[in-house]
Design a protein around this motif. Structure first.
Motif, PDB file in Angstrom:
ATOM      1  N   GLU A 184       0.803  -1.223   0.000  1.00 33.89           N
ATOM      2  CA  GLU A 184       0.000   0.000   0.000  1.00 33.89           C
ATOM      3  C   GLU A 184       0.838   1.275   0.000  1.00 33.89           C
ATOM      4  OE1 GLU A 184      -3.045  -0.055   2.975  1.00 33.89           O
ATOM      5  OE2 GLU A 184      -3.886  -1.923   2.238  1.00 33.89           O
ATOM      6  N   SER A 185       2.146   1.143  -0.228  1.00 35.05           N
ATOM      7  CA  SER A 185       2.993   2.328  -0.278  1.00 35.05           C
ATOM      8  C   SER A 185       4.267   2.003  -1.048  1.00 35.05           C
ATOM      9  CB  SER A 185       3.339   2.807   1.135  1.00 35.05           C
ATOM     10  OG  SER A 185       4.131   1.850   1.795  1.00 35.05           O
ATOM     11  N   GLN A 225       8.348   3.984  -2.159  1.00 40.17           N
ATOM     12  CA  GLN A 225       9.230   5.138  -2.254  1.00 40.17           C
ATOM     13  C   GLN A 225      10.408   4.753  -3.134  1.00 40.17           C
ATOM     14  OE1 GLN A 225      10.302   6.247   1.715  1.00 40.17           O
ATOM     15  NE2 GLN A 225      11.920   4.743   1.861  1.00 40.17           N
ATOM     16  N   GLN A 264       7.410   9.413  -3.005  1.00 43.12           N
ATOM     17  CA  GLN A 264       6.800   8.543  -2.010  1.00 43.12           C
ATOM     18  C   GLN A 264       5.317   8.504  -2.332  1.00 43.12           C
ATOM     19  OE1 GLN A 264       8.199  11.666  -0.689  1.00 43.12           O
ATOM     20  NE2 GLN A 264      10.190  10.739  -0.994  1.00 43.12           N
ATOM     21  N   GLY A 265       4.738   7.327  -2.246  1.00 46.93           N
ATOM     22  CA  GLY A 265       3.321   7.200  -2.538  1.00 46.93           C
ATOM     23  C   GLY A 265       2.647   6.298  -1.533  1.00 46.93           C
ATOM     24  N   GLN A 266       1.363   6.550  -1.359  1.00 51.26           N
ATOM     25  CA  GLN A 266       0.585   5.751  -0.427  1.00 51.26           C
ATOM     26  C   GLN A 266      -0.823   5.571  -0.976  1.00 51.26           C
ATOM     27  OE1 GLN A 266       0.973   6.873   3.625  1.00 51.26           O
ATOM     28  NE2 GLN A 266      -0.891   5.858   4.258  1.00 51.26           N
ATOM     29  N   LEU A 267      -1.358   4.381  -0.783  1.00 51.04           N
ATOM     30  CA  LEU A 267      -2.722   4.095  -1.183  1.00 51.04           C
ATOM     31  C   LEU A 267      -3.642   4.557  -0.067  1.00 51.04           C
ATOM     32  CD1 LEU A 267      -4.545   2.779  -3.308  1.00 51.04           C
ATOM     33  CD2 LEU A 267      -4.293   0.628  -2.057  1.00 51.04           C
ATOM     34  N   ASN A 268      -4.506   5.497  -0.374  1.00 56.79           N
ATOM     35  CA  ASN A 268      -5.461   6.015   0.613  1.00 56.79           C
ATOM     36  C   ASN A 268      -6.826   5.370   0.413  1.00 56.79           C
ATOM     37  OD1 ASN A 268      -3.536   7.781   1.665  1.00 56.79           O
ATOM     38  ND2 ASN A 268      -4.105   9.412   0.260  1.00 56.79           N
ATOM     39  N   LEU A 320      -4.359   6.709  -5.051  1.00 57.44           N
ATOM     40  CA  LEU A 320      -2.933   6.734  -4.805  1.00 57.44           C
ATOM     41  C   LEU A 320      -2.511   8.188  -4.669  1.00 57.44           C
ATOM     42  CD1 LEU A 320      -0.322   5.054  -4.651  1.00 57.44           C
ATOM     43  CD2 LEU A 320      -0.097   5.376  -7.112  1.00 57.44           C
ATOM     44  N   VAL A 357       0.768  10.615  -4.322  1.00 54.92           N
ATOM     45  CA  VAL A 357       2.216  10.609  -4.535  1.00 54.92           C
ATOM     46  C   VAL A 357       2.741  12.015  -4.308  1.00 54.92           C
ATOM     47  CG1 VAL A 357       4.067  10.178  -6.185  1.00 54.92           C
ATOM     48  CG2 VAL A 357       1.993   8.788  -6.257  1.00 54.92           C
ATOM     49  N   ASP A 396      -2.494  13.203  -6.812  1.00 54.92           N
ATOM     50  CA  ASP A 396      -3.484  12.499  -6.003  1.00 54.92           C
ATOM     51  C   ASP A 396      -4.840  12.590  -6.680  1.00 54.92           C
ATOM     52  OD1 ASP A 396      -4.309  15.121  -5.505  1.00 54.92           O
ATOM     53  OD2 ASP A 396      -3.583  15.144  -3.447  1.00 54.92           O
TER      54      ASP A 396
END
Length: 127
Positions: free
Chosen positions: A33-34, A36, A50-54, A63, A65, A86
């Motif tokens: 879920e993330s 970098q 850096q990215g994260q699944l929200n 996603l 980023v 985003d």
């Protein structure tokens, strides 16, 4: 999807570089879920993100980023772009990028007197 587009563009930039350019640093960490990553080349091109699944598993899954990249242009200047990508789209910022002017806030005239007057006239005409 946006990550793939951004990553593909940066990857293409790296591949299009002259053949004597070497990768001097490359780091990545990809989870479910993330992610970098960061890289730097011998010609001073740099990128990191850096990215994260929200909201994973929902209809609002997106996603997000945050990252930056920089490069030395033909004019010898180093250009840097910082960005967020985003659910609101790709939002780059850089000293060399144009910025849209701020739209002036126009005063909103109240329409209540018009409706009230019109209603009063209608009521008086009906008796």
């Amino acid at each position: 999807m946006k990550f793939i587009i951004v990553f593909a563009a940066l990857f293409a930039l790296a591949l299009a570089a002259p053949s004597d350019v070497q990768i001097v640093r490359s780091e990545s960490d990809v989870g479910p879920e993330s992610f970098q990553y960061a890289f730097e080349t011998s010609d001073n091109t740099k990128a990191e993100a850096q990215g994260q699944l929200n909201n994973a598993g929902t209809e609002q899954e997106a996603l997000a980023v945050r990252g930056s990249y920089s490069f030395v242009a033909d004019d010898g200047q180093t250009y840097t772009v910082e960005y967020v990508a985003d659910e609101n789209g790709f939002q780059p910022q850089g000293a060399h990028l144009p910025v849209a002017p701020v739209a002036p806030v126009a005063p909103v005239a109240s329409v209540a007197p018009v409706f009230t007057k019109g209603f009063s006239q209608l009521k008086s005409s009906l008796g």
